[in-house]
Scaffold this active site. Structure first.
Site, PDB file in Angstrom:
ATOM      1  N   VAL A 122       0.839  -1.209   0.000  1.00 15.13           N
ATOM      2  CA  VAL A 122       0.000   0.000   0.000  1.00 15.13           C
ATOM      3  C   VAL A 122       0.872   1.257   0.000  1.00 15.13           C
ATOM      4  O   VAL A 122       0.522   2.282  -0.598  1.00 15.13           O
ATOM      5  CB  VAL A 122      -0.995  -0.024   1.187  1.00 15.13           C
ATOM      6  CG1 VAL A 122      -0.308   0.152   2.530  1.00 15.13           C
ATOM      7  CG2 VAL A 122      -2.083   1.018   1.009  1.00 15.13           C
ATOM      8  N   ASP A 123       2.050   1.182   0.616  1.00 15.94           N
ATOM      9  CA  ASP A 123       2.996   2.316   0.630  1.00 15.94           C
ATOM     10  C   ASP A 123       3.371   2.682  -0.811  1.00 15.94           C
ATOM     11  O   ASP A 123       3.318   3.845  -1.227  1.00 15.94           O
ATOM     12  CB  ASP A 123       4.230   1.887   1.430  1.00 15.94           C
ATOM     13  CG  ASP A 123       5.133   3.050   1.827  1.00 15.94           C
ATOM     14  OD1 ASP A 123       6.201   2.789   2.383  1.00 15.94           O
ATOM     15  OD2 ASP A 123       4.759   4.222   1.569  1.00 15.94           O
TER      16      ASP A 123
ATOM     17  N   VAL B 248       3.513  -7.396   4.066  1.00 13.25           N
ATOM     18  CA  VAL B 248       4.954  -7.681   4.202  1.00 13.25           C
ATOM     19  C   VAL B 248       5.333  -7.919   5.661  1.00 13.25           C
ATOM     20  O   VAL B 248       6.169  -8.760   5.980  1.00 13.25           O
ATOM     21  CB  VAL B 248       5.762  -6.497   3.619  1.00 13.25           C
ATOM     22  CG1 VAL B 248       7.224  -6.548   4.020  1.00 13.25           C
ATOM     23  CG2 VAL B 248       5.631  -6.462   2.113  1.00 13.25           C
ATOM     24  N   TYR B 249       4.687  -7.194   6.567  1.00 12.05           N
ATOM     25  CA  TYR B 249       5.098  -7.286   7.988  1.00 12.05           C
ATOM     26  C   TYR B 249       4.511  -8.500   8.703  1.00 12.05           C
ATOM     27  O   TYR B 249       4.822  -8.736   9.877  1.00 12.05           O
ATOM     28  CB  TYR B 249       4.751  -5.983   8.716  1.00 12.05           C
ATOM     29  CG  TYR B 249       5.727  -4.835   8.454  1.00 12.05           C
ATOM     30  CD1 TYR B 249       6.838  -4.997   7.625  1.00 12.05           C
ATOM     31  CD2 TYR B 249       5.545  -3.595   9.039  1.00 12.05           C
ATOM     32  CE1 TYR B 249       7.722  -3.961   7.392  1.00 12.05           C
ATOM     33  CE2 TYR B 249       6.422  -2.536   8.815  1.00 12.05           C
ATOM     34  CZ  TYR B 249       7.520  -2.742   7.982  1.00 12.05           C
ATOM     35  OH  TYR B 249       8.401  -1.697   7.757  1.00 12.05           O
TER      36      TYR B 249
ATOM     37  N   SER C 250       0.207  -3.732   8.680  1.00 14.59           N
ATOM     38  CA  SER C 250       1.122  -4.816   9.086  1.00 14.59           C
ATOM     39  C   SER C 250       0.716  -6.213   8.633  1.00 14.59           C
ATOM     40  O   SER C 250       1.449  -7.177   8.927  1.00 14.59           O
ATOM     41  CB  SER C 250       1.333  -4.841  10.613  1.00 14.59           C
ATOM     42  OG  SER C 250       2.258  -3.834  10.990  1.00 14.59           O
TER      43      SER C 250
HETATM   44  N1  APR Z   1      -5.157  -0.412  -1.007  1.00 12.77           N
HETATM   45  C1  APR Z   1      -5.511  -0.986   0.169  1.00 12.77           C
HETATM   46  N2  APR Z   1      -4.815  -1.979   0.753  1.00 12.77           N
HETATM   47  C2  APR Z   1      -3.708  -2.414   0.107  1.00 12.77           C
HETATM   48  C3  APR Z   1      -3.262  -1.862  -1.128  1.00 12.77           C
HETATM   49  C4  APR Z   1      -4.049  -0.821  -1.682  1.00 12.77           C
HETATM   50  N3  APR Z   1      -3.714  -0.226  -2.836  1.00 12.77           N
HETATM   51  N4  APR Z   1      -2.117  -2.531  -1.498  1.00 12.77           N
HETATM   52  C5  APR Z   1      -1.882  -3.444  -0.550  1.00 12.77           C
HETATM   53  N5  APR Z   1      -2.830  -3.397   0.415  1.00 12.77           N
HETATM   54  C6  APR Z   1      -2.977  -4.219   1.614  1.00 12.77           C
HETATM   55  C7  APR Z   1      -2.261  -5.533   1.651  1.00 12.77           C
HETATM   56  O1  APR Z   1      -2.989  -6.538   0.941  1.00 12.77           O
HETATM   57  C8  APR Z   1      -2.253  -5.799   3.148  1.00 12.77           C
HETATM   58  O2  APR Z   1      -3.478  -6.387   3.556  1.00 12.77           O
HETATM   59  O3  APR Z   1      -2.435  -3.479   2.695  1.00 12.77           O
HETATM   60  C9  APR Z   1      -2.156  -4.391   3.760  1.00 12.77           C
HETATM   61  C10 APR Z   1      -0.791  -4.040   4.333  1.00 12.77           C
HETATM   62  O4  APR Z   1       0.208  -4.672   3.552  1.00 12.77           O
HETATM   63  P1  APR Z   1       1.585  -3.929   3.160  1.00 12.77           P
HETATM   64  O5  APR Z   1       1.295  -2.850   2.197  1.00 12.77           O
HETATM   65  O6  APR Z   1       2.563  -4.981   2.796  1.00 12.77           O
HETATM   66  O7  APR Z   1       2.037  -3.209   4.530  1.00 12.77           O
HETATM   67  P2  APR Z   1       2.681  -3.823   5.837  1.00 12.77           P
HETATM   68  O8  APR Z   1       2.391  -5.270   6.017  1.00 12.77           O
HETATM   69  O9  APR Z   1       2.285  -2.865   6.924  1.00 12.77           O
HETATM   70  O10 APR Z   1       4.244  -3.703   5.554  1.00 12.77           O
HETATM   71  C11 APR Z   1       4.792  -2.401   5.453  1.00 12.77           C
HETATM   72  O11 APR Z   1       5.892  -2.903   3.395  1.00 12.77           O
HETATM   73  O12 APR Z   1       5.524  -1.778   1.455  1.00 12.77           O
HETATM   74  C12 APR Z   1       6.376  -1.891   2.522  1.00 12.77           C
HETATM   75  O13 APR Z   1       7.297   0.310   2.779  1.00 12.77           O
HETATM   76  C13 APR Z   1       6.400  -0.632   3.344  1.00 12.77           C
HETATM   77  O14 APR Z   1       8.214  -1.347   4.711  1.00 12.77           O
HETATM   78  C14 APR Z   1       6.818  -1.162   4.682  1.00 12.77           C
HETATM   79  C15 APR Z   1       6.111  -2.505   4.759  1.00 12.77           C
END
Ligand code: APR
Length: 178
Positions: free
Chosen positions: A41-42, A128-129, A125
């Site tokens: 999502v980032d 990826v987390y 979280s």
């Molecule tokens: N809109 C809504 N939700 C989304 C989107 C989107 N466009 N893209 C991904 N997601 C969801 C994922 O499917 C997951 O359920 O957001 C949730 C969080 O996943 P991640 O984006 O991987 O975030 P996180 O687990 O918190 O890990 C953060 O990943 O991208 C890197 O820079 C970021 O280092 C940080 C880590």
């Protein structure tokens, strides 16, 4: 566990889709501590917002897990982006729950400080987390409800889920609170 008045639960909305398309006062970014973008999502938020977001994030200079920072939203329909790094899940005995709770609570604190009426959260979280989806959902929903109960500050809170598993988990959990 606290029980919540229907008027608070009625302020929670569950939607499937891409958070970058949400027309709310603020969307929340599951950021990393550098605030310099990433995947998931980032990455989607930085791609959709454009390069101005990265410039502003560089000036902030980072954010600890559980803390939250607010920026402009640039090319997005939203007015603000709230960036909060959630915890990396390491089995559940390293304070992950408290950090995840802080991410939601500190994001809601910014919603209140900026008098925002609506906010959209991804499932912080759970990508990826590696945080287990059902546990993360309970932390997210209860923290938001506890914040509104404790402060009396109400806002429309959208949980935007990118996948059907999270979508089902959130819908079922919120209905179980009624
Ligand atoms: N809109 C809504 N939700 C989304 C989107 C989107 N466009 N893209 C991904 N997601 C969801 C994922 O499917 C997951 O359920 O957001 C949730 C969080 O996943 P991640 O984006 O991987 O975030 P996180 O687990 O918190 O890990 C953060 O990943 O991208 C890197 O820079 C970021 O280092 C940080 C880590």
């Amino acid at each position: 566990m606290a029980s919540y008045p229907p008027k608070l639960i009625d302020r929670l909305f569950v939607r499937r889709g891409d958070i970058t398309l949400e027309r709310v006062d603020a969307i929340v970014n599951a950021a990393n501590p550098s605030l310099l973008g990433g995947g998931g999502v980032d990455g989607a938020i930085h791609r959709a917002a454009g390069p101005g977001l990265l410039d502003e994030c560089r000036r902030i200079g980072g954010c600890n897990p559980g803390e939250a920072r607010i920026t402009g939203a640039y090319n997005l329909s939203a007015r603000h982006i709230i960036h909060t790094p959630g915890p990396v899940y390491r089995g559940g005995s390293s304070g992950e729950r408290e950090i995840l709770r802080a991410s939601y609570a500190n994001s809601m604190t910014l919603v209140k400080e900026y008098s925002l009426r609506s906010v959209a959260f991804p499932a912080i979280s759970t990508g990826v987390y590696g945080y287990p989806a059902a546990d993360a959902c309970e932390v997210a929903v209860r923290t938001v409800l506890d914040f509104m109960l404790d402060t009396g500050y109400l806002a429309d809170v959208y949980f935007i889920l990118y996948d059907s598993i999270n979508y089902t988990i959130y819908n079922n959990f919120i209905e179980s609170l009624r």
